[in-house]
Design a protein around this motif. Structure first.
Motif, PDB file in Angstrom:
ATOM      1  N   ILE A   1       0.937  -1.219  -0.066  1.00  0.00           N
ATOM      2  CA  ILE A   1      -0.010  -0.104  -0.031  1.00  0.00           C
ATOM      3  C   ILE A   1       0.816   1.369   0.179  1.00  0.00           C
ATOM      4  N   LYS A   2       0.604   2.232  -0.913  1.00  0.00           N
ATOM      5  CA  LYS A   2       1.296   3.299  -1.039  1.00  0.00           C
ATOM      6  C   LYS A   2       1.187   4.231   0.250  1.00  0.00           C
ATOM      7  N   VAL A   3       2.352   4.606   0.622  1.00  0.00           N
ATOM      8  CA  VAL A   3       2.387   5.455   1.969  1.00  0.00           C
ATOM      9  C   VAL A   3       2.224   7.006   1.602  1.00  0.00           C
ATOM     10  N   LYS A   4       2.050   7.889   2.613  1.00  0.00           N
ATOM     11  CA  LYS A   4       1.690   9.232   2.208  1.00  0.00           C
ATOM     12  C   LYS A   4       3.135   9.994   2.219  1.00  0.00           C
ATOM     13  N   ASN A   5       2.882  11.037   1.252  1.00  0.00           N
ATOM     14  CA  ASN A   5       4.105  11.956   1.055  1.00  0.00           C
ATOM     15  C   ASN A   5       4.770  12.452   2.493  1.00  0.00           C
TER      16      ASN A   5
ATOM     17  N   LEU B   1      14.837  10.014   3.564  1.00  0.00           N
ATOM     18  CA  LEU B   1      14.303   9.756   2.433  1.00  0.00           C
ATOM     19  C   LEU B   1      12.922  10.575   2.195  1.00  0.00           C
ATOM     20  N   ILE B   2      12.908  11.505   1.007  1.00  0.00           N
ATOM     21  CA  ILE B   2      11.718  12.331   0.990  1.00  0.00           C
ATOM     22  C   ILE B   2      10.704  11.921  -0.179  1.00  0.00           C
ATOM     23  N   LEU B   3       9.553  11.341  -0.026  1.00  0.00           N
ATOM     24  CA  LEU B   3       8.553  11.115  -0.953  1.00  0.00           C
ATOM     25  C   LEU B   3       7.563  12.048  -1.143  1.00  0.00           C
ATOM     26  N   MET B   4       7.678  12.544  -2.438  1.00  0.00           N
ATOM     27  CA  MET B   4       6.794  13.607  -2.997  1.00  0.00           C
ATOM     28  C   MET B   4       6.248  13.256  -4.063  1.00  0.00           C
ATOM     29  N   ASP B   5       4.706  13.447  -4.272  1.00  0.00           N
ATOM     30  CA  ASP B   5       4.060  13.092  -5.715  1.00  0.00           C
ATOM     31  C   ASP B   5       4.194  14.364  -6.384  1.00  0.00           C
TER      32      ASP B   5
END
Length: 93
Positions: A67-71, A89-93
């Protein structure tokens, strides 16, 4: 020995995936996990003995259930014997 371990992660920030590369000069027990900003483990890559050489781990911004995690900001935790490293690690859409 810390000087025998090279760790890089790219791209960072990332949108769909990031790669964590580990370069080992000798056979080592490796534990690599991803944690969210609150300190909860969201993904575990490995906890096993790996050969000398380069190992690449790709995180697609998902938890262990796919399941995709939040930004946001996440951390990898790497443990190899007495060596520990944490990276952001920085997750951004």
């Amino acid at each position: 020995n810390e000087s025998e371990i090279i760790v890089t992660n790219y791209p960072n920030p990332f949108t769909s995936f990031t790669t964590i590369d580990i370069e080992l000069l000798q056979i080592s027990n490796v534990n690599l996990e991803i944690y969210n900003f609150s300190g909860q483990k969201v993904y575990a890559f490995t906890n096993e003995r790996l050969s000398a050489g380069r190992h690449s781990f790709i995180w697609k911004g998902e938890d262990e259930n796919g399941i995709k995690v939040k930004n946001g900001i996440y951390f990898y935790w790497l443990n190899i014997g007495h060596f520990e490293k944490t990276g952001k690690l920085i997750l951004m859409d």
